[in-house]
Design an enzyme around this catalytic site. Structure first.
Site, PDB file in Angstrom:
ATOM      1  N   LYS A 126       3.244  -4.559  -3.563  1.00 33.63           N
ATOM      2  CA  LYS A 126       3.575  -4.653  -2.137  1.00 33.63           C
ATOM      3  C   LYS A 126       4.585  -5.788  -1.887  1.00 33.63           C
ATOM      4  O   LYS A 126       5.034  -6.450  -2.811  1.00 33.63           O
ATOM      5  CB  LYS A 126       2.303  -4.861  -1.324  1.00 33.63           C
ATOM      6  CG  LYS A 126       1.266  -3.746  -1.501  1.00 33.63           C
ATOM      7  CD  LYS A 126       1.810  -2.416  -1.043  1.00 33.63           C
ATOM      8  CE  LYS A 126       0.749  -1.345  -0.814  1.00 33.63           C
ATOM      9  NZ  LYS A 126      -0.193  -1.094  -1.894  1.00 33.63           N
TER      10      LYS A 126
HETATM   11  C1  LIG Z   1      -0.903   3.161   2.601  1.00 33.31           C
HETATM   12  C2  LIG Z   1      -1.916   2.337   1.883  1.00 33.31           C
HETATM   13  N1  LIG Z   1      -3.070   2.045   2.496  1.00 33.31           N
HETATM   14  C3  LIG Z   1      -4.014   1.299   1.894  1.00 33.31           C
HETATM   15  C4  LIG Z   1      -3.849   0.808   0.624  1.00 33.31           C
HETATM   16  C5  LIG Z   1      -4.952   0.026  -0.018  1.00 33.31           C
HETATM   17  O1  LIG Z   1      -4.570  -1.260  -0.347  1.00 33.31           O
HETATM   18  P1  LIG Z   1      -5.310  -2.044  -1.528  1.00 33.31           P
HETATM   19  O2  LIG Z   1      -4.818  -1.488  -2.815  1.00 33.31           O
HETATM   20  O3  LIG Z   1      -4.892  -3.459  -1.313  1.00 33.31           O
HETATM   21  O4  LIG Z   1      -6.780  -1.847  -1.336  1.00 33.31           O
HETATM   22  C6  LIG Z   1      -2.667   1.079  -0.060  1.00 33.31           C
HETATM   23  C7  LIG Z   1      -2.481   0.573  -1.434  1.00 33.31           C
HETATM   24  O5  LIG Z   1      -1.779   1.085  -2.237  1.00 33.31           O
HETATM   25  C8  LIG Z   1      -1.678   1.874   0.581  1.00 33.31           C
HETATM   26  O6  LIG Z   1      -0.542   2.183  -0.050  1.00 33.31           O
END
Ligand SMILES: Cc1ncc(COP(=O)(O)O)c(C=O)c1O
Length: 377
Positions: free
Chosen positions: A180
């Protein structure tokens, strides 16, 4: 291989984490609040709750909005599974909306058609780093008394009609996974202008307990109450130290992502078989992902072959995402399947994400462009 995304770790990041390690507070310490404050100032959002993943932020948001059994939550079909899973964690049912064919953002017209008496909330995903159409979604939410959660995990630093992502929904969620915009290794943030929602999410991230270790230590007290069921979703001080160190570079990193995207746009404008997703003129796109839709008929190959050819040329292409409503879990639990979101289903067979991250050089971008152009040979 040029990966599709990659973190930037520099000397100040190492120093900040080392300092946190030596500070005496490894978790629930002062860096958590400092990171929340700095992040909120960057976005211009009042209340920010640091948690240990973007998924935890989504879960906390659902809980704070009192999404529960019997409720429906509308989610776009093209997203990471976590955008939908958060509704299921709280006992609700996700209902999948189709996406706009040129941006693959949640389509407000499809959302309108999926609203029922049970609908409680919409999870609007800022897919690839471009904000969803919050004006249209906001009008639907007002009309039907719905809450909006912005899954802004792809979009810190993005803006919609001059308004920063983070301020566009009841709650906005962010992820600090290494691919990210900024990273805390794993981590997330739930941001809101509503103090009550923030207080609920703060309790939720720490077992549903009404104070944390540092507060009790500052107040010289041992007593606490657990007022509801929560989880351990806390983000450590080490991770918050990394986040604080990263934040000042966010704007420059978004600018670099946009510059790489502009190079790709210019190069692919002349390629008949690779159409970049549309970027709306009223939005500032943060380009977590750079996605092209392949014209497989013009190319004369399937997407898997294009993927393999790019990989063979050292380009770590990827696919974001296979539609969530076609995942086995959703088919089996909620009876979802083909035909429910035809625009998403068609696009999902044709999209590829190309590398975009701040440390990429212009030469890297040129290599990616050559590899994509070379698909036609
Ligand atoms: C659109 C979206 N929502 C939620 C998440 C979840 O984030 P995390 O991996 O930090 O739990 C991601 C992670 O790739 C994502 O791309």
């Amino acid at each position: 291989m040029i990966p599709y995304g990659r973190q930037t770790i520099e000397a100040e990041d190492l120093a900040a984490v080392a300092e946190a390690l030596q500070s005496g507070w490894l978790t629930t310490g002062p860096r958590v609040e400092a990171f929340e404050k700095a992040f909120g100032e960057t976005l211009g959002v009042a209340h920010n709750v640091a948690v240990n993943s973007g998924t935890a932020a989504l879960h906390a948001a659902m809980h704070a909005l009192k999404v529960g059994p019997g409720d429906e939550v509308i989610v776009p079909a093209i997203t990471f599974a976590a955008s939908a899973n958060c509704a299921v964690y709280e006992g609700a049912a996700p209902v999948f909306a189709d996406v706009e064919s040129d941006t693959l953002l949640i389509d407000p017209a499809s959302v309108a058609g999926k609203i029922t008496a049970r609908t409680k909330a919409i999870v609007a995903v800022d897919y690839a780093g471009q904000p969803a159409d919050y004006e249209a979604l906001g009008a639907l939410a007002r009309k039907h008394n719905l809450k909006i959660v912005a899954d802004a995990c792809h979009a810190p630093g993005a803006a919609y009609k001059g308004r920063a992502v983070g301020s566009l929904a009841d709650i906005s969620t962010f992820s600090f996974h290494p691919v990210k915009h900024l990273t805390t290794a794993e981590g997330g943030m739930a941001s809101t202008q509503d103090a009550g929602l923030a207080a609920s999410m703060r309790r939720f991230r720490s077992h549903g307990i009404d104070s944390d270790h540092r507060q009790r230590s500052l107040n010289g007290t041992f007593a606490y109450d657990m007022v509801e069921l929560g989880y351990n979703y806390r983000l450590s001080d080490l991770q918050c130290a990394l986040g604080i160190a990263q934040l000042p570079r966010l704007a420059a990193w978004v600018a670099r992502r946009r510059a790489i995207a502009a190079r790709y746009d210019a190069a692919f404008a002349n390629l008949p078989f690779a159409r970049p997703l549309a970027a709306r003129a009223d939005r500032l796109h943060a380009y977590h992902l750079y996605v092209v839709e392949l014209d497989l008929e013009a190319l004369g190959m399937d997407r898997a072959r294009a993927f393999n050819l790019l990989r063979a040329a050292g380009v770590g292409a990827n696919v974001h995402y296979s539609p969530v409503h076609l995942m086995t879990f959703y088919r089996e639990r909620f009876g979802t399947g083909e035909g429910q979101c035809p625009v998403a289903e068609r696009a999902a067979e044709r999209i590829l994400s190309l590398p975009v991250f701040p440390l990429m050089t212009d030469a890297d971008a040129a290599r990616v462009i050559d590899a994509v152009a070379g698909l036609a040979k």
